[in-house]
Design a protein around this motif. Structure first.
Motif, PDB file in Angstrom:
ATOM      1  N   GLY A 130      -8.047 -22.765  -4.250  1.00 25.95           N
ATOM      2  CA  GLY A 130      -9.041 -23.535  -4.092  1.00 25.95           C
ATOM      3  C   GLY A 130     -10.078 -22.688  -5.306  1.00 25.95           C
ATOM      4  O   GLY A 130      -9.888 -21.887  -5.747  1.00 25.95           O
ATOM      5  N   PRO A 131     -11.334 -22.990  -5.436  1.00 28.31           N
ATOM      6  CA  PRO A 131     -12.210 -22.594  -6.550  1.00 28.31           C
ATOM      7  C   PRO A 131     -12.451 -20.875  -6.220  1.00 28.31           C
ATOM      8  O   PRO A 131     -12.721 -20.154  -7.096  1.00 28.31           O
ATOM      9  CB  PRO A 131     -13.539 -23.145  -6.318  1.00 28.31           C
ATOM     10  CG  PRO A 131     -13.113 -24.328  -5.790  1.00 28.31           C
ATOM     11  CD  PRO A 131     -11.963 -24.190  -4.671  1.00 28.31           C
TER      12      PRO A 131
ATOM     13  N   ASN B 234      -7.553 -18.956  -1.440  1.00 28.40           N
ATOM     14  CA  ASN B 234      -5.999 -19.373  -1.525  1.00 28.40           C
ATOM     15  C   ASN B 234      -6.039 -20.504  -0.659  1.00 28.40           C
ATOM     16  O   ASN B 234      -6.722 -20.449   0.612  1.00 28.40           O
ATOM     17  CB  ASN B 234      -5.296 -17.978  -1.123  1.00 28.40           C
ATOM     18  CG  ASN B 234      -5.508 -17.140  -2.304  1.00 28.40           C
ATOM     19  OD1 ASN B 234      -5.950 -15.987  -2.251  1.00 28.40           O
ATOM     20  ND2 ASN B 234      -4.945 -17.259  -3.441  1.00 28.40           N
TER      21      ASN B 234
ATOM     22  N   GLY C  97      -5.060 -12.803  -3.394  1.00 28.01           N
ATOM     23  CA  GLY C  97      -6.338 -12.803  -2.304  1.00 28.01           C
ATOM     24  C   GLY C  97      -5.700 -11.576  -1.344  1.00 28.01           C
ATOM     25  O   GLY C  97      -4.825 -11.955  -0.757  1.00 28.01           O
TER      26      GLY C  97
HETATM   27  N1  PMP Z   1      -8.760 -17.370  -5.276  1.00 23.61           N
HETATM   28  C1  PMP Z   1     -10.039 -17.180  -6.204  1.00 23.61           C
HETATM   29  C2  PMP Z   1     -10.037 -17.919  -7.345  1.00 23.61           C
HETATM   30  C3  PMP Z   1     -10.943 -16.299  -5.391  1.00 23.61           C
HETATM   31  O1  PMP Z   1     -12.410 -16.372  -5.975  1.00 23.61           O
HETATM   32  C4  PMP Z   1     -10.960 -15.659  -4.113  1.00 23.61           C
HETATM   33  C5  PMP Z   1     -12.043 -14.898  -3.672  1.00 23.61           C
HETATM   34  N2  PMP Z   1     -11.980 -13.718  -4.132  1.00 23.61           N
HETATM   35  C6  PMP Z   1      -9.591 -16.059  -3.334  1.00 23.61           C
HETATM   36  C7  PMP Z   1      -8.680 -16.660  -4.157  1.00 23.61           C
HETATM   37  C8  PMP Z   1      -9.502 -15.170  -2.023  1.00 23.61           C
HETATM   38  O2  PMP Z   1      -9.293 -13.776  -2.348  1.00 23.61           O
HETATM   39  P1  PMP Z   1      -9.956 -12.903  -1.379  1.00 23.61           P
HETATM   40  O3  PMP Z   1      -9.132 -12.884   0.057  1.00 23.61           O
HETATM   41  O4  PMP Z   1      -9.510 -11.475  -1.771  1.00 23.61           O
HETATM   42  O5  PMP Z   1     -11.356 -12.842  -1.133  1.00 23.61           O
END
Ligand code: PMP
Length: 304
Positions: A193-194, A197, A218
């Motif tokens: 996703g933007p 995950n 993530g």
């Molecule tokens: N992908 C992207 C593009 C993100 O911006 C995020 C948010 N940081 C995630 C995945 C999820 O990562 P996390 O679980 O570390 O927040």
């Protein structure tokens, strides 16, 4: 969003919210040469605690290394400043945004003549896609914008400039009446996703796109993988997921610091499963919220 926020930590000092300013000729404003993190602090049974903080700090420093950003503070100094800021703001739970970037200096593409600036902000932030989204799931659309490949821009770094890709996908999805986007990679397979995950449930097993699919590594993704394995699920954490497989999945959900565990109830107007939160998603989401409420295991939580 920032109502009631009184102070920001900036370049080594606590400054009033209004005074946390930068120059318009800041290098990162023009070229996106900044790296950042999104972290949550939870009001756990052990008191306010930062979730997987060390891993977020590691990712911040690794992102910085990619762009030769020499963060002029140690992880221990940023940790102390963050905990003090949370305390001064009187927050029990909320979101933490550390950022390091090339500041005001000559506007050439070589950033090294610009000073590195660092800031930390904290604020209360509930469910990113809304409380209803956590219960009912979100309607998403596959974006016409592709995720950049890790051969073009490192996808393991959380870089300010690269978020224009996520912004385009979000604008498109919201403009077309969807709550969120799914972005495919250069090969046309699912990336993420933007700002999340993606996980898929099929025949009782859990699949998530592998790190080689140009995704961010993530920390919530890691959490889901670990919890799901503990719960006895078979987890495929290096999956290649095609667009068609999304449509026929039993369940889909997003993971992310902001989005936590958000079920996906439809993709491109195709209902996923029963068109609401699926049973496996529910079980994992319940376990996730139990963990952050209990503040256990210890190694995942840094008390404020
Ligand atoms: N992908 C992207 C593009 C993100 O911006 C995020 C948010 N940081 C995630 C995945 C999820 O990562 P996390 O679980 O570390 O927040």
């Amino acid at each position: 969003m920032f109502e009631g926020v009184e102070e920001i930590w900036m370049d080594g000092e606590f400054v009033d919210f209004e005074d946390a300013q930068i120059h318009v000729l800041t290098h990162a404003l023009h070229y996106g040469t900044g790296v950042f993190e999104g972290v949550r602090c939870y009001d756990t049974d052990q008191g306010p605690a930062i979730f997987r903080w060390e891993e977020h700090l590691d990712r911040l420093f690794n992102s910085a290394e990619v762009y030769d950003i020499d963060i002029p503070y140690t992880k221990a100094e940023l940790d102390e400043a963050t905990r003090e800021l949370i305390d001064r703001e009187g927050l029990d739970s909320g979101y933490i945004r550390p950022i390091a970037f090339y500041g005001y200096g000559p506007l050439g593409l070589n950033p090294k003549a610009s000073p590195v600036q660092v800031a930390l902000a904290v604020w209360p932030w509930g469910a990113y896609l809304g409380d209803e989204a956590l219960e009912e799931g979100v309607d998403v659309a596959v974006s016409s914008w592709r995720k950049y490949s890790s051969s073009q821009i490192p996808t393991n770094a959380k870089t300010t400039g690269t978020y224009v890709n996520s912004v385009l996908a979000s604008l498109e999805a919201k403009g077309n009446g969807y709550e969120e986007a799914i972005v495919l990679n250069k090969e046309g397979n699912v990336a993420e996703g933007p700002g999340e995950n993606l996980f898929m449930v099929r025949d009782g097993e859990i699949h998530t796109t592998g790190l080689a699919e140009s995704i961010l590594d993530g920390i919530t993704r890691r959490t889901v993988i670990e919890l799901a394995k503990e719960m006895g699920y078979t987890v495929h954490d290096d999956a290649t997921i095609s667009r068609g497989e999304l449509y026929t999945a039993d369940e889909l959900f997003f993971s992310g610091t902001a989005a936590e565990i958000t079920p996906i109830r439809s993709v491109d107007d195709n209902e996923i499963g029963a068109g609401t939160k699926g049973p496996v998603t529910d079980e994992i989401q319940t376990r996730f919220f139990e963990v952050v409420e209990e503040g256990q295991p210890d190694e995942w939580f840094t008390p404020v």
